[in-house]
Design an enzyme around this catalytic site. Structure first.
Site, PDB file in Angstrom:
ATOM      1  N   ASP A 385       0.850  -1.187   0.000  1.00 12.10           N
ATOM      2  CA  ASP A 385       0.000   0.000   0.000  1.00 12.10           C
ATOM      3  C   ASP A 385       0.886   1.236   0.000  1.00 12.10           C
ATOM      4  O   ASP A 385       1.982   1.225  -0.589  1.00 12.10           O
ATOM      5  CB  ASP A 385      -0.940  -0.031   1.214  1.00 12.10           C
ATOM      6  CG  ASP A 385      -2.268   0.631   0.956  1.00 12.10           C
ATOM      7  OD1 ASP A 385      -2.300   1.868   0.953  1.00 12.10           O
ATOM      8  OD2 ASP A 385      -3.268  -0.095   0.759  1.00 12.10           O
ATOM      9  N   HIS A 415      -4.317   5.864   3.845  1.00  6.42           N
ATOM     10  CA  HIS A 415      -4.876   4.631   3.292  1.00  6.42           C
ATOM     11  C   HIS A 415      -4.172   3.400   3.853  1.00  6.42           C
ATOM     12  O   HIS A 415      -4.825   2.452   4.315  1.00  6.42           O
ATOM     13  CB  HIS A 415      -4.780   4.648   1.761  1.00  6.42           C
ATOM     14  CG  HIS A 415      -5.565   3.566   1.092  1.00  6.42           C
ATOM     15  ND1 HIS A 415      -5.069   2.302   0.904  1.00  6.42           N
ATOM     16  CD2 HIS A 415      -6.823   3.572   0.564  1.00  6.42           C
ATOM     17  CE1 HIS A 415      -5.967   1.558   0.277  1.00  6.42           C
ATOM     18  NE2 HIS A 415      -7.045   2.308   0.061  1.00  6.42           N
ATOM     19  N   SER A 570     -11.600  -1.333  -0.759  1.00  7.58           N
ATOM     20  CA  SER A 570     -10.268  -1.480  -0.164  1.00  7.58           C
ATOM     21  C   SER A 570     -10.357  -2.054   1.246  1.00  7.58           C
ATOM     22  O   SER A 570      -9.707  -3.055   1.569  1.00  7.58           O
ATOM     23  CB  SER A 570      -9.553  -0.128  -0.121  1.00  7.58           C
ATOM     24  OG  SER A 570      -9.039   0.204  -1.383  1.00  7.58           O
TER      25      SER A 570
END
Length: 637
Positions: A385, A415, A570
């Protein structure tokens, strides 16, 4: 007619008087001819001259016409007759004279007269020649004669023991066919390609005119054997940026920057005729799958939604930049910039207007029940990520290793922090696998906004290889982009090593084309549902979706100790990655296909009966999936 011709040829061959037949014929001719002379009979003299050319016909000579008695009774013993040899008595009983047939000379035994010996010799020669010729000649094929029946080889008896009666017995095993020599190689063989392209894709991939998801001035090149990198780059006016061997994909890739402002599409078109290039493609861009900005909520509602222990950390929420202030920052990301990509608005760290339970995911997946059976002990989960804030209270003590494939700015990103917290949160939040260990791989770069980072093929391949070397059993891929041959090869290599890859289905919408790596067959694609098991409106649809998981308005960790609500495929994929860690703790022998089958068979069916393109096989049922990995006695309540 052919039979008469064959017989004639055989007789003529017999007359050649070969071998012993010739000798027998000569002896038969010499014996009688040597004694032939002038013979007198009935007053006529018969001459039998023997010449070198053969025996000529006798010529009669006129002499006295004295008659010879023709009967045995008239002959007087001891009497001589004119015209015969004087004083020579005729042999026979009682002096009788035996004459031959009328008009022919008499045969005198013992005097060598007549053709008897000669005829016997000639006949013996002919017969012997025929026999020898027939023995020496090869048989002539006659289509009218039946072919002889060849004797069959007797079969060997087959003895069967009592234990072998149930097993099939091959009575007539076939002999292996003889190996044939391989055909000679062509004079100009095509270049050897060590990186086998995906079926349906050429070695040189030129992106379509509508494709914009790649770095405009970079290409990824694999050289043919014995090709020189300097010569190839000089030919196509490119500069070497880096070169690396990717073990999962089984190739060595050169990352090159194009000079003179030329685009990757133009250079790749020119490389199609270069035999020194085994394969080449763009350096594709991938984006993190996160939802867009939501309206800011009052502070008191945010304080009620966030847990009490985290309320002190909620102070930075009011000082977050407003969307209009953050937009200019996202127009040009600091590390990887692609002017062809539209800007993505970040997610504000605020609570929604409607009130929700702090963590409905814990009740939906029944954390209390499953954590009594498994917590993900000793299972390493790689999160490829944008990095994570490892100083966050939720991630204390979970790190097993970190890797930065991008370099440059290392500001903690929202994120990556949210994905890691959803899997193994330790403080106020509950992760699906709190005892698992984190392998944080940074392959996306950008500012601290949740969805502002971009990642490339080269960086993602580097992160995958590092995770495989660190012993990762689970790989979380919460990003999406175009189809990529090199990424697909790396995922296939990860599957071979026993790694289970879980990917987001994508937030492109119901009518969007399939996104990758979610659509790749070597991953488990996950879509998102809300607290009422309704589908996430922005999620992709497709037959490649395996299961669904909670992914709408999920409370997640953010850098600097903050919390925010996150929505998208996600974080749904992160929840499934944590569940896979629990399954592997109990069944380490499970592979990708085994985990996929277990999740789909135990899922709660949503929508229409059976698998569908919206929910896949249904929303995951953590207790049911975990029960299938345990013995029957332990699985029963």
């Amino acid at each position: 007619m052919s039979r008469f011709v064959d017989r004639f040829v055989s007789i003529r061959a017999g007359l050649r008087l070969r071998h012993g037949a010739a000798l027998a014929l000569l002896l038969g001719l010499i014996a009688p001819v040597s004694e032939l002379g002038a013979q007198t009979y009935g007053g006529r003299e018969f001459n039998y001259p023997a010449t070198r050319q053969g025996v000529t016909r006798a010529q009669p000579a006129l002499r006295s016409q004295t008659a010879i008695p023709t009967s045995r009774e008239s002959a007087v013993p001891g009497r001589t007759y004119p015209g015969t040899d004087a004083g020579r008595a005729y042999p026979g009983r009682g002096g009788r004279v035996e004459t031959g047939r009328p008009g022919r000379p008499p045969r005198y035994p013992g005097r060598g007269g007549g053709w008897g010996p000669a005829a016997a010799g000639i006949g013996a020669g002919i017969i012997g020649g025929i026999i020898l010729d027939q023995a020496a000649r090869r048989p002539v094929y006659d289509p009218y004669e039946p072919e002889p029946v060849l004797p069959r080889r007797p079969r060997r008896p087959v003895i069967l023991d009592g234990d072998d009666l149930d097993e099939p017995v091959l009575r007539h095993p076939r002999r292996p066919a003889p190996l044939r020599a391989a055909a000679p190689a062509r004079r100009t063989p095509p270049p050897v390609q060590t990186a086998r392209p995906t079926p349906g894709q050429p070695p040189i991939i030129v992106p379509a005119a509508s494709e914009r998801r790649f770095v405009a001035d970079e290409i990824l090149v694999e050289l043919a054997p014995n090709a020189q990198a300097d010569a190839v780059l000089r030919r196509h006016r490119a500069t070497l940026m880096s070169s690396r061997r990717f073990d999962l994909a089984g190739v060595t890739i050169i990352r090159a920057r194009l000079n003179d402002g030329r685009s990757a599409r133009t250079v790749l078109s020119q490389m199609a005729g270069d035999a020194r290039v085994a394969s080449a493609q763009p350096n594709y861009l991938y984006t993190l799958q996160q939802d867009a900005l939501r309206p800011e909520a009052p502070k008191d509602e945010a304080a009620q939604a966030v847990p009490e222990a985290a309320s002190a950390a909620a102070e930075p929420v009011a000082s977050l930049p407003k969307p209009e202030d953050a937009a200019p920052v996202l127009a040009a990301p600091p590390v990887i910039a692609s002017p062809e990509l539209p800007p993505v608005v970040p997610l504000a760290s605020v609570a929604p207007k409607r009130e929700l339970q702090p963590q409905y995911v814990a009740e939906t997946l029944h954390y209390d029940a499953i954590h009594k059976l498994a917590r993900g002990e000793k299972i390493r989960v790689a999160v490829i990520d944008s990095g994570a804030d490892l100083a966050h209270p939720e991630l204390q003590g979970v790190l097993a290793g970190s890797f930065d494939a991008v370099g440059g700015d290392t500001t903690p990103h929202a994120h990556g922090t949210a994905m890691a917290g959803a899997i193994m949160a330790q403080a106020q939040l509950q992760g699906v696998a709190p005892a698992a260990r984190l392998l944080a791989a940074r392959a996306f770069s950008g500012n601290s906004a949740p969805a502002s980072a971009n990642g490339t093929t080269y960086h993602i391949l580097s992160a995958l290889d590092w995770a495989a070397g660190e012993g990762a059993r689970v790989v979380n891929l919460s990003f999406a982009g175009p189809q990529d041959r090199l990424l697909s090869r790396s995922l296939a290599g990860a599957k071979t090593k026993g790694m289970v890859a879980v990917a987001a289905a994508g937030n492109g919408g119901a009518n969007a084309a399939p996104l990758y790596p979610g659509a790749d067959p070597n991953v488990i694609a996950v879509t998102a549902t809300d607290a009422q098991d309704k589908p996430f409106a922005q999620a992709n649809r497709g037959s490649y979706i395996a299961v669904a998981a909670p992914g709408v308005d999920v409370l997640a960790a953010e850098p600097e100790g903050r919390y925010a609500f996150s929505s998208g495929t996600s974080i749904a994929a992160a929840h499934v990655s944590g569940l896979v860690a629990l399954l592997l703790e109990k069944r380490p022998d499970l592979d990708l296909e085994g985990v996929r089958k277990l999740l789909m068979e135990s899922a709660i069916d949503l929508g229409g009966k059976g698998r569908n393109p919206i929910f896949g096989a249904g929303r995951v049922d953590a207790p049911a999936a975990l029960a299938r990995t345990l013995p029957v006695s332990a699985a029963r309540p």
